[in-house]
Design a protein around this motif. Structure first.
Motif, PDB file in Angstrom:
ATOM      1  N   VAL A  16     114.469  53.394  47.216  1.00 44.48           N
ATOM      2  CA  VAL A  16     114.050  52.976  45.871  1.00 44.48           C
ATOM      3  C   VAL A  16     113.460  51.573  45.932  1.00 44.48           C
ATOM      4  N   MET A  17     114.123  50.682  46.668  1.00 44.21           N
ATOM      5  CA  MET A  17     113.583  49.332  46.832  1.00 44.21           C
ATOM      6  C   MET A  17     112.235  49.377  47.546  1.00 44.21           C
ATOM      7  N   GLY A  18     112.139  50.182  48.579  1.00 40.15           N
ATOM      8  CA  GLY A  18     110.882  50.316  49.313  1.00 40.15           C
ATOM      9  C   GLY A  18     109.790  50.944  48.462  1.00 40.15           C
ATOM     10  N   ASN A  43     105.125  57.366  51.462  1.00 41.23           N
ATOM     11  CA  ASN A  43     105.876  56.460  52.329  1.00 41.23           C
ATOM     12  C   ASN A  43     107.384  56.643  52.144  1.00 41.23           C
ATOM     13  N   ALA A  44     107.828  56.822  50.903  1.00 42.20           N
ATOM     14  CA  ALA A  44     109.254  56.979  50.620  1.00 42.20           C
ATOM     15  C   ALA A  44     109.812  58.261  51.234  1.00 42.20           C
ATOM     16  N   VAL A  45     109.075  59.353  51.126  1.00 44.15           N
ATOM     17  CA  VAL A  45     109.545  60.628  51.686  1.00 44.15           C
ATOM     18  C   VAL A  45     109.651  60.541  53.210  1.00 44.15           C
ATOM     19  N   ILE A  46     108.620  59.991  53.828  1.00 41.25           N
ATOM     20  CA  ILE A  46     108.636  59.848  55.289  1.00 41.25           C
ATOM     21  C   ILE A  46     109.741  58.878  55.706  1.00 41.25           C
ATOM     22  N   ILE A  52     117.352  58.705  57.673  1.00 41.29           N
ATOM     23  CA  ILE A  52     118.525  59.584  57.794  1.00 41.29           C
ATOM     24  C   ILE A  52     118.703  60.030  59.247  1.00 41.29           C
ATOM     25  N   LEU A  53     117.625  60.461  59.877  1.00 40.79           N
ATOM     26  CA  LEU A  53     117.709  60.877  61.281  1.00 40.79           C
ATOM     27  C   LEU A  53     118.155  59.719  62.171  1.00 40.79           C
TER      28      LEU A  53
END
Length: 72
Positions: A16-18, A43-46, A52-53
């Motif tokens: 969210v910050m990003g 960008n947020a999805v990537i 997470i990984l």
């Protein structure tokens, strides 16, 4: 080791910050809210997926960890 719930919470808050930061950067460079927003969303999805990984992988690696002392 972080629980999966903690990892997801940290990742979502970070994204969210990003997302907000990237929207401003995208708007600054393109002058378009739509283009800046689209750039931020992609960008947020990537970034969320990679984060997470990355976190889950590092949770499996013990190198550099200091063991907690037990309460005796």
């Amino acid at each position: 080791m972080d629980s999966p719930k903690r990892t997801w919470t940290k990742a979502i808050l970070w994204q969210v910050m990003g997302l907000l930061t990237m929207m401003l950067v995208g708007f600054f460079f393109t002058g378009s809210v739509m283009v800046g927003g689209a750039m931020a969303l992609v960008n947020a999805v990537i970034g969320l997926t990679v984060y997470i990984l990355f976190e889950r992988t590092w949770n499996k690696i013990n190198w550099g960890r200091i063991p907690l002392e037990s309460n005796k």
